[in-house]
Design a protein around this motif. Structure first.
Motif, PDB file in Angstrom:
ATOM      1  N   ARG A   1       1.905   6.840  -7.196  1.00  2.00           N
ATOM      2  CA  ARG A   1       1.019   7.610  -7.428  1.00  2.00           C
ATOM      3  C   ARG A   1       1.464   9.119  -7.198  1.00  2.00           C
ATOM      4  NH1 ARG A   1      -2.253   4.228  -4.396  1.00  2.00           N
ATOM      5  NH2 ARG A   1      -2.731   5.999  -2.727  1.00  2.00           N
ATOM      6  N   GLY A   2       2.729   9.247  -6.688  1.00  2.00           N
ATOM      7  CA  GLY A   2       3.242  10.686  -6.133  1.00  2.00           C
ATOM      8  C   GLY A   2       2.684  11.025  -4.996  1.00  2.00           C
ATOM      9  N   ASP A   3       1.849  10.293  -4.175  1.00  2.00           N
ATOM     10  CA  ASP A   3       1.047  10.670  -2.950  1.00  2.00           C
ATOM     11  C   ASP A   3       2.275  10.475  -1.729  1.00  2.00           C
ATOM     12  OD1 ASP A   3      -0.337  11.072  -0.880  1.00  2.00           O
ATOM     13  OD2 ASP A   3      -1.836   9.437  -1.005  1.00  2.00           O
ATOM     14  N   TYR A   4       3.059  11.248  -1.679  1.00  2.00           N
ATOM     15  CA  TYR A   4       4.239  11.337  -0.897  1.00  2.00           C
ATOM     16  C   TYR A   4       3.643  11.388   0.759  1.00  2.00           C
ATOM     17  CZ  TYR A   4       7.339  12.121  -4.423  1.00  2.00           C
ATOM     18  OH  TYR A   4       8.104  11.917  -5.531  1.00  2.00           O
TER      19      TYR A   4
ATOM     20  N   ALA B   1       0.853  -1.338  -0.062  1.00  2.00           N
ATOM     21  CA  ALA B   1      -0.049  -0.046   0.141  1.00  2.00           C
ATOM     22  C   ALA B   1       0.902   1.311  -0.028  1.00  2.00           C
ATOM     23  CB  ALA B   1      -0.811  -0.039   1.442  1.00  2.00           C
ATOM     24  N   ALA B   2       1.928   1.147   0.864  1.00  2.00           N
ATOM     25  CA  ALA B   2       2.791   2.322   0.624  1.00  2.00           C
ATOM     26  C   ALA B   2       3.551   2.678  -0.433  1.00  2.00           C
ATOM     27  CB  ALA B   2       3.863   2.060   2.040  1.00  2.00           C
TER      28      ALA B   2
END
Length: 292
Positions: free
Chosen positions: A170-173, A163-164
């Motif tokens: 996705r670029g979701d830091y 998940a991480a």
């Protein structure tokens, strides 16, 4: 026994059976392999090129022979594949019995590299079997190919890391950092999660750095924010030694809170690399000189 028993006829018969489309009929129980004329070549002759094959020639008419075969199988299992047991019922495989010259049941023959190596007749105690097998294995030590190595089964992926990593892709830091932080909170000793958390923090920070930051920092050596940003950009561009020297120089020129901030950032950048890397070791020495 080597050379005294001719097993070639059995090999030819097995090949003929295979050509005729008959099933090999191989079945096993633990490390004991049920052998017939059809699979004799593969399970005894060919396998004996890898490890010793202990052939137990038995019959349902002799319960003691069946018990001996079971004891051999148990010993083979204990030895973890360094040798195997081939169990052959002589009443159903008369030609094999004739090839081995069986005159009594049970008869046990050790085969290595396709040739009989040693044999005995009659029931033996487990201690006697152990001594005999150890002698056989010792006699061929280093002379056979060894059992085929199996690839270790891949460990299933940890869904938390999956998940991480998906968030990071996705670029979701922020999402990735939160996922790794949750792992660290649950498992404070999880080194992989800690390292990933540091990497994500660095990536989130460096993506905000302007491309001309290094030039700006070089033009204004006392600009703390510019120096920190330039060091991040240099690490991102695979120039860690330059980044470390920049921050060590800043530490030498500053004092108080600014010096602490520069030192903290330098230590954070150290943690992105293997501590044994030569450029990390050299930078730590320079830092010690700058501080003391």
């Amino acid at each position: 026994m080597s050379g005294a028993v001719d097993l070639s006829a059995l090999k030819e018969r097995a090949e003929a059976a295979a050509a005729g489309g008959r099933s090999a009929g191989s079945a096993g129980s633990g490390t004991a392999i049920v052998v017939t004329e059809e699979n004799f070549e593969s399970e005894v002759l060919q396998r004996s090129n890898q490890v010793p094959v202990v052939v137990a020639l038995v019959s349902p008419r002799s319960p003691a022979s069946l018990e001996l075969a079971d004891t051999l199988a148990r010993l083979a299992a204990t030895d973890g594949g360094s040798w195997v047991v081939a169990r052959i019922e002589v009443d159903q495989n008369v030609r094999i019995a004739q090839a081995f010259g069986v005159q009594a049941i049970p008869t046990v023959v050790a085969v290595a590299a396709g040739q009989p190596l040693a044999d005995f007749e009659g029931v033996q105690s487990e201690a006697q079997l152990r001594q005999w097998v150890d002698a056989v294995v010792g006699a061929v030590a280093g002379k056979l190919a060894g059992a085929p190595q199996t690839e270790p089964a891949e460990e299933p992926e940890d869904p938390r890391f999956t998940a991480a990593e998906a968030a990071l892709d996705r670029g979701d830091y922020a999402g990735a950092a939160a996922a790794y932080q949750q792992i660290v909170d649950t498992e404070p000793g999880n080194a992989e999660a800690k390292a990933a958390l540091r990497q994500v923090g660095f990536l989130a920070r460096v993506r905000e750095v302007e491309s001309d930051t290094v030039a700006v920092a070089d033009a204004d050596p006392d600009n703390l924010d510019a120096q920190l940003a330039a060091a991040d950009l240099e690490v991102f561009k695979q120039q860690p030694a330059a980044a470390f020297d920049r921050l060590i120089g800043l530490i030498g020129r500053t004092a108080g809170a600014e010096r602490t901030t520069a030192r903290t950032r330098l230590l954070e950048l150290f943690e992105l690399f293997d501590p044994a890397e030569p450029f990390v070791v050299a930078a730590r020495r320079k830092l010690a000189s700058a501080l003391y």
